[in-house]
Design a protein around this motif. Structure first.
Motif, short mmCIF file in Angstrom:
data_model
loop_
_atom_site.label_atom_id
_atom_site.label_comp_id
_atom_site.label_asym_id
_atom_site.label_seq_id
_atom_site.Cartn_x
_atom_site.Cartn_y
_atom_site.Cartn_z
N GLU A 187 24.28 -27.59 -12.75
CA GLU A 187 25.70 -27.93 -12.72
C GLU A 187 26.56 -26.68 -12.91
OE1 GLU A 187 26.82 -30.96 -15.44
OE2 GLU A 187 25.53 -32.51 -14.56
N ARG A 188 27.66 -26.57 -12.14
CA ARG A 188 28.55 -25.42 -12.22
C ARG A 188 29.99 -25.89 -12.45
NH1 ARG A 188 24.35 -23.52 -12.76
NH2 ARG A 188 23.35 -21.74 -11.70
N ASP A 189 30.75 -25.03 -13.11
CA ASP A 189 32.17 -25.34 -13.31
C ASP A 189 32.99 -24.84 -12.12
OD1 ASP A 189 32.36 -22.62 -13.61
OD2 ASP A 189 32.53 -22.67 -15.78
N ARG A 247 27.50 -24.75 -16.23
CA ARG A 247 28.25 -25.65 -17.09
C ARG A 247 27.49 -26.00 -18.38
NH1 ARG A 247 32.46 -28.96 -15.79
NH2 ARG A 247 32.07 -28.68 -13.55
#
Length: 272
Positions: A122-124, A130
């Motif tokens: 997951e990435r912001d 994240r």
């Protein structure tokens, strides 16, 4: 007069028993030693001799091992056969048990692993991860499993893995070896220089500290040529080539028959 001379000559003769007695008396009179001190020195001499014999036995065992290896090489050379080792040793700078593809110490199922990977990737909005460790394992692993994963992280430290890898290499005793994710090539070259020579090619990206290493038995082969190749992995959003994978080609020559042998070492990306 003759009788007197004979008597003196007779008294000058000392037998083995008298010699021991005289040495004992001399030691007491001139050195101030006691029979106990003589026994102590004898014990130390015996211990020293035992140590020397143990060292000799160890040296002979090493020589026998070396001769056995040489004989194995000769037998393989007669049939022009070789033993080959391919080993991804896991680069020192990549060795962390907290990575989602390891997590040793946790009793993790396939479904849980997929959940961990999903949170890990997951990435912001800026593209940064994240969920750093242990956040990407929260709600999936128990607190006890997280603690055990952290404890086992010490097993991945390079100072612990390096001697084990070298020990494994020598026990397998290959004629030719391909070590990938090798980021300490000079350490391995020095440690194995008694029997093997090494050629190394680093991955092209600056952030990638590892590469491919080829080790070959010096008594069996001589080096004729070598060359490293870098692969194009793809392109970025601006159309620029991305290069991070490589290949090392080595051309060897049998010492016994002057016949060439081509050997390649590479480490490809997943699903290239």
């Amino acid at each position: 007069a003759n009788t007197e001379v004979q008597s003196i000559q007779s008294s000058d003769h000392i037998g083995p028993e008298d010699e021991e007695e005289e040495r004992g008396v001399s030691a007491v009179e001139h050195k101030g030693s006691s029979p106990l001190s003589w026994r102590g020195r004898g014990s130390r001499h015996l211990e020293s001799r035992v140590t020397e014999l143990e060292d000799l036995i160890q040296k002979q065992a090493m020589q026998l091992c070396s001769m056995r290896q040489a004989l194995d090489c000769v037998q393989r050379d007669c049939q022009r056969t070789i033993s080959v080792l391919q080993y991804n040793i896991l680069a020192g700078y990549l060795g962390r048990n907290i990575q989602p593809w390891f997590l040793y110490g946790a009793n993790i199922t396939k479904e849980q692993r997929e959940q961990v990977f999903a949170k890990f990737y997951e990435r912001d909005e800026s593209g940064a991860p994240r969920n750093p460790w242990p956040k990407y394992a929260e709600g999936i692993l128990t607190p006890e499993e997280v603690a055990e994963v952290n404890r086992r992280d010490k097993d991945f430290e390079w100072t612990n893995r390096k001697p084990r890898l070298l020990k494994e290499f020598r026990e397998l005793n290959p004629d030719i070896a391909s070590l990938v994710e090798l980021d300490h090539p000079l350490d391995f070259k020095k440690a194995l220089s008694d029997e093997w020579d090494m050629i190394f090619h680093k991955r092209p990206r600056d952030a990638s500290k590892d590469g491919c290493g080829v080790f070959y038995r010096r008594s069996k082969f001589r080096l004729r040529a070598h060359r490293g190749f870098d692969f194009i992995d793809g392109s970025d959003s601006k159309g620029r080539e991305k290069r991070d994978r490589s290949c090392l080609m080595v051309i060897l020559e049998w010492r016994s028959q002057a016949t060439p042998l081509v050997f390649l070492s590479t480490h490809l990306a997943k699903d290239p």
